[in-house]
Design a protein around this motif. Structure first.
Motif, mmCIF file in Angstrom:
data_model
loop_
_atom_site.group_PDB
_atom_site.id
_atom_site.type_symbol
_atom_site.label_atom_id
_atom_site.label_comp_id
_atom_site.label_asym_id
_atom_site.label_seq_id
_atom_site.Cartn_x
_atom_site.Cartn_y
_atom_site.Cartn_z
ATOM 1 N N LEU A 111 0.827 -1.212 0.000
ATOM 2 C CA LEU A 111 0.000 0.000 0.000
ATOM 3 C C LEU A 111 0.858 1.258 0.000
ATOM 4 O O LEU A 111 0.551 2.219 -0.708
ATOM 5 C CB LEU A 111 -0.945 -0.006 1.200
ATOM 6 C CG LEU A 111 -2.060 -1.041 1.149
ATOM 7 C CD1 LEU A 111 -2.839 -1.043 2.460
ATOM 8 C CD2 LEU A 111 -2.978 -0.793 -0.027
ATOM 9 N N MET A 150 2.195 1.680 -3.479
ATOM 10 C CA MET A 150 1.155 2.177 -4.378
ATOM 11 C C MET A 150 0.933 3.666 -4.172
ATOM 12 O O MET A 150 0.790 4.421 -5.142
ATOM 13 C CB MET A 150 -0.141 1.401 -4.162
ATOM 14 C CG MET A 150 -0.087 -0.016 -4.681
ATOM 15 S SD MET A 150 -1.500 -1.033 -4.204
ATOM 16 C CE MET A 150 -2.870 -0.063 -4.717
ATOM 17 N N ARG A 209 5.428 3.147 -13.484
ATOM 18 C CA ARG A 209 5.517 1.751 -13.047
ATOM 19 C C ARG A 209 6.761 1.078 -13.625
ATOM 20 O O ARG A 209 7.480 0.376 -12.923
ATOM 21 C CB ARG A 209 4.277 0.973 -13.495
ATOM 22 C CG ARG A 209 4.345 -0.499 -13.100
ATOM 23 C CD ARG A 209 3.718 -1.477 -14.068
ATOM 24 N NE ARG A 209 4.028 -1.251 -15.440
ATOM 25 C CZ ARG A 209 3.167 -1.465 -16.430
ATOM 26 N NH1 ARG A 209 1.957 -1.893 -16.194
ATOM 27 N NH2 ARG A 209 3.523 -1.258 -17.681
ATOM 28 N N CYS A 253 -3.000 1.469 -9.301
ATOM 29 C CA CYS A 253 -3.513 0.115 -9.079
ATOM 30 C C CYS A 253 -3.682 -0.630 -10.398
ATOM 31 O O CYS A 253 -3.277 -1.790 -10.528
ATOM 32 C CB CYS A 253 -4.848 0.166 -8.341
ATOM 33 S SG CYS A 253 -4.730 0.732 -6.637
ATOM 34 N N LEU A 305 -1.459 -3.921 -11.577
ATOM 35 C CA LEU A 305 -2.146 -5.192 -11.812
ATOM 36 C C LEU A 305 -1.953 -5.690 -13.241
ATOM 37 O O LEU A 305 -2.246 -6.841 -13.540
ATOM 38 C CB LEU A 305 -3.643 -5.037 -11.542
ATOM 39 C CG LEU A 305 -4.053 -4.921 -10.086
ATOM 40 C CD1 LEU A 305 -5.529 -4.542 -9.982
ATOM 41 C CD2 LEU A 305 -3.788 -6.224 -9.358
#
Length: 131
Positions: A20, A23, A50, A81, A85
């Motif tokens: 978390l 992120m 990223r 997020c 992913l």
């Protein structure tokens, strides 16, 4: 253990906290770049951030407010997020760095551009440029 979980202890709770925190750091690193970008530009910035994180590690801690009701921060966190992913295709072809097309940083002179998306030019660098 990956870069997102390496900073805190080793148990599941510590790893969840580190994920978390990672992120949020990614979201904060892209937050201020999203306001005047198209949706494609926002995705490109998030993907490049990223890619840089995966290649060079988590971004430095950034300052600024962390009001979770801030719509720009919420959008940045949602994008972070989705790109973490792998739910969004990377329009930058693996770029790790970018700059506005109206700027010309020294490091860009020797780099090959991978994409021009929105207001930014994207590059995949093998090492961090000198600050």
């Amino acid at each position: 253990m990956n870069a997102m979980t390496a900073e805190c202890g080793t148990g599941p709770a510590a790893q969840g906290t580190a994920v978390l925190a990672g992120m949020m750091r990614l979201a904060l690193s892209i937050r201020d770049l999203l306001d005047d970008e198209s949706e494609e530009g926002r995705v490109a910035i998030a993907c490049a951030a990223r890619n840089r994180m995966r290649r060079f590690g988590l971004p430095r801690e950034t300052g600024g407010a962390r009001d979770i009701t801030d719509p720009v921060l919420c959008r940045a966190l949602a994008l972070a997020c989705l790109v973490l992913l792998g739910d969004l295709a990377d329009p930058t072809d693996g770029a790790t760095h970018f700059h506005r097309h109206t700027e010309q940083p020294d490091w860009a002179a020797a780099a090959t551009a991978k994409a021009l998306i929105g207001r930014h030019i994207f590059y995949a660098l093998d090492r961090q440029p000198d600050a």
